[in-house]
Scaffold this motif. Structure first.
Motif, PDB file in Angstrom:
ATOM      1  N   MET A 110       0.832  -1.214   0.000  1.00 33.60           N
ATOM      2  CA  MET A 110       0.000   0.000   0.000  1.00 33.60           C
ATOM      3  C   MET A 110       0.861   1.256   0.000  1.00 33.60           C
ATOM      4  SD  MET A 110      -3.056  -0.978  -0.245  1.00 33.60           S
ATOM      5  CE  MET A 110      -3.825   0.593   0.050  1.00 33.60           C
ATOM      6  N   ASP A 111       2.003   1.249   0.661  1.00 33.64           N
ATOM      7  CA  ASP A 111       2.893   2.403   0.644  1.00 33.64           C
ATOM      8  C   ASP A 111       3.398   2.684  -0.759  1.00 33.64           C
ATOM      9  OD1 ASP A 111       2.553   2.772   3.328  1.00 33.64           O
ATOM     10  OD2 ASP A 111       4.377   1.691   3.915  1.00 33.64           O
ATOM     11  N   GLN A 112       3.735   1.601  -1.480  1.00 34.74           N
ATOM     12  CA  GLN A 112       4.208   1.791  -2.850  1.00 34.74           C
ATOM     13  C   GLN A 112       3.103   2.374  -3.727  1.00 34.74           C
ATOM     14  OE1 GLN A 112       5.692  -2.009  -4.157  1.00 34.74           O
ATOM     15  NE2 GLN A 112       7.467  -2.005  -2.763  1.00 34.74           N
ATOM     16  N   ILE A 113       1.880   1.861  -3.549  1.00 37.49           N
ATOM     17  CA  ILE A 113       0.742   2.392  -4.343  1.00 37.49           C
ATOM     18  C   ILE A 113       0.484   3.867  -3.997  1.00 37.49           C
ATOM     19  CG2 ILE A 113      -1.749   2.177  -4.707  1.00 37.49           C
ATOM     20  CD1 ILE A 113      -1.420  -0.853  -4.251  1.00 37.49           C
ATOM     21  N   SER A 114       0.548   4.196  -2.714  1.00 39.36           N
ATOM     22  CA  SER A 114       0.306   5.581  -2.286  1.00 39.36           C
ATOM     23  C   SER A 114       1.358   6.530  -2.861  1.00 39.36           C
ATOM     24  CB  SER A 114       0.322   5.661  -0.751  1.00 39.36           C
ATOM     25  OG  SER A 114       0.203   6.983  -0.317  1.00 39.36           O
ATOM     26  N   GLU A 115       2.602   6.089  -2.869  1.00 42.71           N
ATOM     27  CA  GLU A 115       3.653   6.936  -3.414  1.00 42.71           C
ATOM     28  C   GLU A 115       3.456   7.160  -4.911  1.00 42.71           C
ATOM     29  OE1 GLU A 115       8.554   7.121  -3.591  1.00 42.71           O
ATOM     30  OE2 GLU A 115       7.519   5.442  -2.630  1.00 42.71           O
ATOM     31  N   SER A 116       3.036   6.119  -5.591  1.00 40.76           N
ATOM     32  CA  SER A 116       2.788   6.241  -7.019  1.00 40.76           C
ATOM     33  C   SER A 116       1.630   7.199  -7.286  1.00 40.76           C
ATOM     34  CB  SER A 116       2.483   4.860  -7.610  1.00 40.76           C
ATOM     35  OG  SER A 116       2.161   4.967  -8.981  1.00 40.76           O
ATOM     36  N   ASN A 117       0.557   7.064  -6.508  1.00 39.92           N
ATOM     37  CA  ASN A 117      -0.589   7.981  -6.669  1.00 39.92           C
ATOM     38  C   ASN A 117      -0.189   9.440  -6.386  1.00 39.92           C
ATOM     39  OD1 ASN A 117      -2.335   5.926  -7.409  1.00 39.92           O
ATOM     40  ND2 ASN A 117      -3.040   5.573  -5.292  1.00 39.92           N
ATOM     41  N   HIS A 118       0.664   9.646  -5.418  1.00 41.14           N
ATOM     42  CA  HIS A 118       1.122  11.009  -5.085  1.00 41.14           C
ATOM     43  C   HIS A 118       1.879  11.643  -6.248  1.00 41.14           C
ATOM     44  CE1 HIS A 118       2.647  14.366  -2.803  1.00 41.14           C
ATOM     45  NE2 HIS A 118       3.898  14.024  -3.138  1.00 41.14           N
ATOM     46  N   LEU A 119       2.735  10.828  -6.906  1.00 40.52           N
ATOM     47  CA  LEU A 119       3.483  11.355  -8.042  1.00 40.52           C
ATOM     48  C   LEU A 119       2.551  11.711  -9.196  1.00 40.52           C
ATOM     49  CD1 LEU A 119       6.583   8.949  -7.982  1.00 40.52           C
ATOM     50  CD2 LEU A 119       6.468  11.322  -7.236  1.00 40.52           C
ATOM     51  N   ILE A 120       1.552  10.849  -9.403  1.00 41.01           N
ATOM     52  CA  ILE A 120       0.580  11.131 -10.474  1.00 41.01           C
ATOM     53  C   ILE A 120      -0.188  12.419 -10.167  1.00 41.01           C
ATOM     54  CG2 ILE A 120      -1.523  10.285 -11.590  1.00 41.01           C
ATOM     55  CD1 ILE A 120      -0.436   7.431 -11.159  1.00 41.01           C
ATOM     56  N   HIS A 121      -0.622  12.551  -8.923  1.00 43.57           N
ATOM     57  CA  HIS A 121      -1.370  13.764  -8.532  1.00 43.57           C
ATOM     58  C   HIS A 121      -0.501  15.024  -8.655  1.00 43.57           C
ATOM     59  CE1 HIS A 121      -4.220  16.255  -6.389  1.00 43.57           C
ATOM     60  NE2 HIS A 121      -3.239  16.636  -5.560  1.00 43.57           N
ATOM     61  N   LEU A 122       0.766  14.911  -8.272  1.00 43.30           N
ATOM     62  CA  LEU A 122       1.666  16.066  -8.371  1.00 43.30           C
ATOM     63  C   LEU A 122       1.876  16.469  -9.828  1.00 43.30           C
ATOM     64  CD1 LEU A 122       3.557  18.016  -6.892  1.00 43.30           C
ATOM     65  CD2 LEU A 122       5.359  16.282  -7.060  1.00 43.30           C
ATOM     66  N   SER A 123       2.040  15.473 -10.699  1.00 43.66           N
ATOM     67  CA  SER A 123       2.218  15.767 -12.114  1.00 43.66           C
ATOM     68  C   SER A 123       0.972  16.434 -12.689  1.00 43.66           C
ATOM     69  CB  SER A 123       2.529  14.475 -12.874  1.00 43.66           C
ATOM     70  OG  SER A 123       2.610  14.714 -14.247  1.00 43.66           O
ATOM     71  N   ASN A 124      -0.201  15.910 -12.287  1.00 46.48           N
ATOM     72  CA  ASN A 124      -1.456  16.503 -12.779  1.00 46.48           C
ATOM     73  C   ASN A 124      -1.622  17.948 -12.293  1.00 46.48           C
ATOM     74  OD1 ASN A 124      -3.999  16.491 -14.059  1.00 46.48           O
ATOM     75  ND2 ASN A 124      -4.994  16.070 -12.092  1.00 46.48           N
ATOM     76  N   THR A 125      -1.265  18.175 -11.034  1.00 49.62           N
ATOM     77  CA  THR A 125      -1.365  19.545 -10.489  1.00 49.62           C
ATOM     78  C   THR A 125      -0.440  20.498 -11.223  1.00 49.62           C
ATOM     79  OG1 THR A 125      -1.899  18.631  -8.312  1.00 49.62           O
ATOM     80  CG2 THR A 125      -1.150  20.919  -8.394  1.00 49.62           C
ATOM     81  N   ASN A 126       0.774  20.040 -11.501  1.00 51.24           N
ATOM     82  CA  ASN A 126       1.719  20.897 -12.231  1.00 51.24           C
ATOM     83  C   ASN A 126       1.229  21.201 -13.639  1.00 51.24           C
ATOM     84  OD1 ASN A 126       3.457  21.001 -10.076  1.00 51.24           O
ATOM     85  ND2 ASN A 126       4.647  19.212 -10.720  1.00 51.24           N
ATOM     86  N   ASN A 127       0.638  20.195 -14.275  1.00 50.91           N
ATOM     87  CA  ASN A 127       0.114  20.438 -15.630  1.00 50.91           C
ATOM     88  C   ASN A 127      -1.021  21.457 -15.619  1.00 50.91           C
ATOM     89  OD1 ASN A 127       1.912  18.640 -16.821  1.00 50.91           O
ATOM     90  ND2 ASN A 127       0.541  16.866 -16.546  1.00 50.91           N
ATOM     91  N   VAL A 128      -1.909  21.342 -14.592  1.00 58.02           N
ATOM     92  CA  VAL A 128      -3.028  22.292 -14.487  1.00 58.02           C
ATOM     93  C   VAL A 128      -2.503  23.708 -14.251  1.00 58.02           C
ATOM     94  CG1 VAL A 128      -5.016  22.956 -13.082  1.00 58.02           C
ATOM     95  CG2 VAL A 128      -4.680  20.555 -13.714  1.00 58.02           C
ATOM     96  N   LYS A 129      -1.530  23.851 -13.356  1.00 56.35           N
ATOM     97  CA  LYS A 129      -0.962  25.176 -13.093  1.00 56.35           C
ATOM     98  C   LYS A 129      -0.260  25.732 -14.328  1.00 56.35           C
ATOM     99  CE  LYS A 129      -0.302  24.775  -8.106  1.00 56.35           C
ATOM    100  NZ  LYS A 129       0.693  24.824  -6.997  1.00 56.35           N
ATOM    101  N   LEU A 130       0.468  24.895 -15.036  1.00 59.14           N
ATOM    102  CA  LEU A 130       1.147  25.344 -16.246  1.00 59.14           C
ATOM    103  C   LEU A 130       0.142  25.820 -17.285  1.00 59.14           C
ATOM    104  CD1 LEU A 130       3.738  25.704 -17.865  1.00 59.14           C
ATOM    105  CD2 LEU A 130       3.549  23.297 -18.561  1.00 59.14           C
ATOM    106  N   LEU A 131      -0.943  25.037 -17.442  1.00 56.11           N
ATOM    107  CA  LEU A 131      -1.979  25.434 -18.389  1.00 56.11           C
ATOM    108  C   LEU A 131      -2.622  26.768 -17.972  1.00 56.11           C
ATOM    109  CD1 LEU A 131      -3.712  24.759 -20.866  1.00 56.11           C
ATOM    110  CD2 LEU A 131      -5.236  23.457 -19.363  1.00 56.11           C
ATOM    111  N   SER A 132      -2.828  26.936 -16.662  1.00 53.22           N
ATOM    112  CA  SER A 132      -3.431  28.179 -16.173  1.00 53.22           C
ATOM    113  C   SER A 132      -2.516  29.381 -16.439  1.00 53.22           C
ATOM    114  CB  SER A 132      -3.699  28.059 -14.676  1.00 53.22           C
ATOM    115  OG  SER A 132      -4.169  29.269 -14.152  1.00 53.22           O
TER     116      SER A 132
END
Length: 918
Positions: free
Chosen positions: A256-278
């Motif tokens: 579960m820790d490995q899955i959580s870390e992977s989800n965090h990286l995906i969320h961070l990448s998505n947030t950065n893309n949204v901010k860049l687009l904004s």
């Protein structure tokens, strides 16, 4: 002492629901020893109230009575007199100081200690204990008990035990339980010891029952211990199972820790893309200028209304793009830097194009206005001293050109000027200087020509029907002047029309008078008729009425076109970088937006530069009006004051208000100078020694001045100035009338005073000048006094000997001679009286009165028409003297039968016939 305490508790305090805690036997210090007891008590009911009660034996000595009680909270100080050396004396400070002497030191110490404990427990306000031993205030003094005699020791220990022991208050539950127990026992109150023994026995029974109950429950305790041991075994088994479960879940946790870390990286990448687009959308939306706006800025038509609107919208859009608030780091982007440079180039390009176009508009408008001005420029043609070809005054309209169309055309560029002010202040300032240069020269010509026409109309030097000379400007001169407008410095060159000197001539049929009160300069103001003065008033009012809207319209245009807010200046606010107006430099703020005070200052500077000739021309016009007729200063003061008041109501700091205020000072000085000259001319008046004086010139001219001033200053704002001038003039008139009367040789002094003050009184009564009410009364009094003096003096001449005779009679009576004894005086006996009376028969009296009438007629002037008034007063005075003489004859010569040879009726007939014959 214990028996006394119990007796006091039983007889005095128990009926009052009080409990006695301490007692001391005392007597008052310094008096006859009459023992009494001071008792410290507390109430049994709540809230507890602590008292100090004074108890003494009754006069019969068989019982005690309560004499005085004090609340302990009213006690301020307890003074034991000496903390080291023991003394039975002590003081209690209530509303006053009470001094006591205890029967023993031990009682005193116990009583003070009890007071201290009660204060600590019940009273919030702490009592001051002075000269008291520290040990006495800590606990019950054992030393005091040892010092008590053995017979009393037991009583003190037993009686005051409640005070010595620490008292523990019962709570509500305990009080309730005690009340229940006491209700179950009838003797709980009457026999406390039996009740206490009963409670002790019940307590022992309960203790025994508790012990037996504990011994009986041993079996249950053992069973409980066994159950606890079994529960501990079950707990151990559960812990073993939980340990195995934890080992099984450990591997799941890692996954579960490995899955959580992977989800965090995906969320961070998505947030950065949204901010860049904004951020990209923000830059594209706010830093992208439409092609239409770019075309309008580069090629837009600034001469048409549609093109001006398109350029205005494009300039606003460009300004918004340039002023967008970028986030930190945007400046580092090459695209952003490139776009900003592009915006800067567009701004500079459009600012140069806009400034050049507006400058051309200024020049074109100026040329058009110059052409219109050249068509109405009128000059005087003077050949030597001949003025035969001067300008016809009625052929010119006294109006100023209207600049409304010029303002209307330029106001289309107001928003672009605001944009230029916010983006390129240097070009904005250059346009401002050029506008001032163009308009100042234009207004110079317009205003000077306008004032030239006004001066010609004022002087009235030309005749109706004569044509005026028109001198149009040459085309080459206009062209040269136009080319000078396109210079880089923006300064205008060229010459403006200069005013020719005007020669003022007075009408040939107007009389001149050397002693005129209002003679000023080359013309006599007293010779001018009402029509001339009304004409001047209308011309001056028209001048001010034309200037006022012109200045207000120009100031309003400047504030709108150059986007300068018109606010009242803030007193004491400094103006930054203020330079001389004539130098063409305006005040400006080098960084940031301009403050309100600096914008106000800039408006005033521009107006002062544009209308620099207004104040000098107004002063010249005022000087000319004052030279034509000094009375004109009255008209100018009223008109100028009204226009200043109107301008100040609109804006007290405006150019118009300031300029008119400065000119008003000049007008007021001319008015004051006119009044001073009038007073000086009064002093210089000389009278003829060969002719009678009559009404003095300055008295008649004061009437003329006052009548005209009242018509001019009716409902005027500067009425106070006229009232002050009235007071100065009237005092000058009074003083100089008396001066002339004293110097008069041909006319009697009383006649000069009487006639002139009668004229002054009549003038003031007719005009009803409120500020001169006192002077009006004074003039009437002087007229009356001098009329009476003149009448008495004149009547003494027809009956001179008779008057001298009776004056001697009155002198003798005044010296102390009795009236009935006057006839025994040799010079005043009956024979002398008859002689004097015979010299004045009726015919002689009438002849003397007729001569008197002729003399009075010679003295008085025809203007004032006082002959009949004086003659009637003489008649009354003559009759009064006649009655006075008859009274003296009756009192001083009783029974003599001597009477005057004429009667009162004869006197009336004489005066009437003489008046009718003349």
């Amino acid at each position: 002492m214990t028996a006394i305490k119990h007796a006091l508790q039983r007889d005095i305090f128990t009926p009052n629901d009080e409990r006695l805690l301490s007692i001391v036997n005392v007597c008052k210090a310094g008096k006859k020893k009459r023992n009494c007891f001071l008792c410290a008590t507390v109430t049994t009911e709540r809230p507890v109230q602590v008292n100090v009660v004074k108890v003494k034996k009754s006069d019969k000595g068989d019982f005690y009575k309560r004499q005085t009680a004090w609340l302990l909270r009213d006690l301020a100080v307890v003074d034991a007199k000496d903390a080291i050396k023991e003394s039975p004396e002590f003081d209690l400070h209530f509303d006053k100081i009470y001094k006591w002497v205890a029967s023993s030191i031990a009682e005193k110490n116990i009583f003070i200690s009890c007071i201290w404990k009660l204060n600590q427990r019940y009273i919030r306000k702490k009592i001051d204990f002075i000269n008291v031993s520290a040990q006495l205030l800590e606990e019950l003094p054992k030393v005091a008990e040892e010092s008590v005699p053995s017979g009393e020791n037991q009583n003190v220990a037993g009686g005051d035990e409640e005070v010595v022991d620490e008292y523990q208050e019962l709570n509500a539950r305990e009080e309730q339980d005690i009340e229940i127990m006491m209700e179950g026992c009838e003797y709980a109150i009457s026999n406390a010891e039996a009740f206490a023994d009963k409670l002790s026995r019940e307590l022992q029974v309960l203790d025994g029952a508790n012990i037996q109950s504990i011994m009986a429950s041993e079996k249950q305790v053992n069973i409980l211990m066994q159950l606890l041991d079994e529960a501990l075994k079950e707990v151990d088994q559960i812990e073993v199972k939980l340990s195995s479960y934890e080992e099984m879940l450990q591997s799941v946790k890692e996954q579960m820790d490995q899955i959580s870390e992977s989800n965090h990286l995906i969320h961070l990448s998505n947030t950065n893309n949204v901010k860049l687009l904004s951020e990209i959308e923000f830059l594209v939306n706010h830093m992208d200028l439409a092609k239409g706006h770019i075309k309008a800025l580069q090629e837009g038509d600034l001469s048409s209304s549609r093109g001006i609107e398109a350029c205005t919208n494009a300039a606003d859009a460009l300004l918004q793009c340039m002023n967008v608030a970028l986030q930190p780091g945007h400046e580092m982007l090459h695209a952003v830097t490139q776009q900003q440079q592009r915006f800067t180039d567009l701004r500079e390009q459009f600012a140069r194009r806009l400034a050049s176009h507006l400058n051309n508009v200024f020049v074109q408008q100026f040329i058009e206005l110059e052409k219109g001005l050249s068509n109405r420029s009128y000059y005087l043609s003077v050949s030597g001293h001949d003025q035969s070809s001067t300008l016809a005054q009625h052929s010119i309209e006294l109006t100023l050109p209207n600049h409304h169309p010029f303002h209307r055309d330029l106001l289309r560029y107001a928003k672009l000027m605001e944009w230029l002010k916010n983006t390129d202040y240097g070009k904005y300032e250059g346009l401002t200087k050029n506008y001032m240069d163009y308009l100042s020269r234009l207004y110079d010509r317009e205003i000077k020509d306008f004032f030239e026409v006004a001066k010609i109309k004022m002087t009235g030097a030309t005749k109706e029907g004569k044509k005026f000379a028109t001198l149009p400007r040459k085309e080459s001169a206009v062209k040269q002047e136009t080319e000078s407008l396109h210079g880089s410095s923006g300064k205008l060159t060229g010459s403006t029309s200069s005013l020719n000197k005007l020669t003022v001539q007075s009408s040939g049929n107007r009389r001149s008078q050397s002693s005129s009160l209002l003679d000023m300069g080359n013309m006599s103001a007293s010779d001018l008729d009402v029509a001339d003065r009304s004409k001047f008033d209308k011309i001056f009012e028209q001048v001010l009425s034309q200037l006022e809207p012109l200045c207000l319209a120009e100031q309003d245009f400047i504030s709108k076109f150059f986007k300068l807010q018109q606010h009242l200046s803030i007193p004491g606010t400094p103006v930054s970088d203020a330079e001389e107006v004539d130098g063409g430099t305006l005040s400006r703020v080098h960084s940031g937006p301009q403050s309100i005070s600096s914008e106000n200052h800039m408006i005033r500077q521009m107006m002062t530069k544009i209308f620099r000739c207004v104040e000098p021309e107004l002063n010249n016009l005022i000087a000319l009006g004052d030279k034509i007729d000094s009375f004109n200063s009255l008209y100018m003061l009223v008109k100028m004051s009204h226009h200043v008041w109107t301008a100040q109501n609109v804006d007290p700091t405006s150019f118009l208000s300031t300029t008119l205020g400065n000119v008003l000072v000049t007008v007021k000085r001319n008015f004051d100078k006119c009044i001073s000259n009038q007073i000086k001319q009064m002093e210089d008046v000389k009278i003829s020694k060969k002719s009678k004086v009559g009404i003095l010139p300055f008295v008649a001219e004061f009437e003329e001045f006052a009548a005209l001033a009242e018509s001019i200053f009716k409902n005027a704002e500067r009425r106070g100035d006229l009232d002050k001038a009235y007071l100065k003039l009237i005092r000058g008139v009074f003083t100089n009338v008396e001066k002339v009367a004293n110097e008069s040789q041909k006319t009697p002094r009383d006649v000069v005073m009487m006639e002139n003050f009668h004229h002054i009184f009549a003038t003031l009564s007719r005009l009803k000048i409120s500020c001169l009410d006192t002077e009006k009364k004074e003039a009437k009094q002087k007229y009356t006094d001098h009329l009476q003096s003149y009448v008495i003096y004149s009547l003494g001449q027809p009956l001179e000997k008779l008057n001298h005779f009776f004056e001697g009679v009155e002198a003798r009576v005044a010296q102390g001679v009795r009236e009935e004894e006057v006839s025994y005086q040799l010079a005043f006996n009956k024979q002398e009286l008859r002689k004097v009376i015979k010299e004045y028969p009726g015919k002689e009296v009438k002849k003397g009165l007729d001569n008197l009438y002729r003399k009075v007629d010679k003295h008085l002037c025809e203007e004032e028409n006082l002959l009949q008034v004086v003659w009637h007063s003489m008649q009354d005075e003559f009759i009064r003297q006649y009655k006075h003489f008859e009274g003296l004859i009756a009192r001083c010569y009783p029974g003599s039968g001597i009477t005057m040879e004429f009667t009162i009726q004869d006197i009336l007939d004489y005066f009437s016939s003489i008046a009718q014959s003349h």
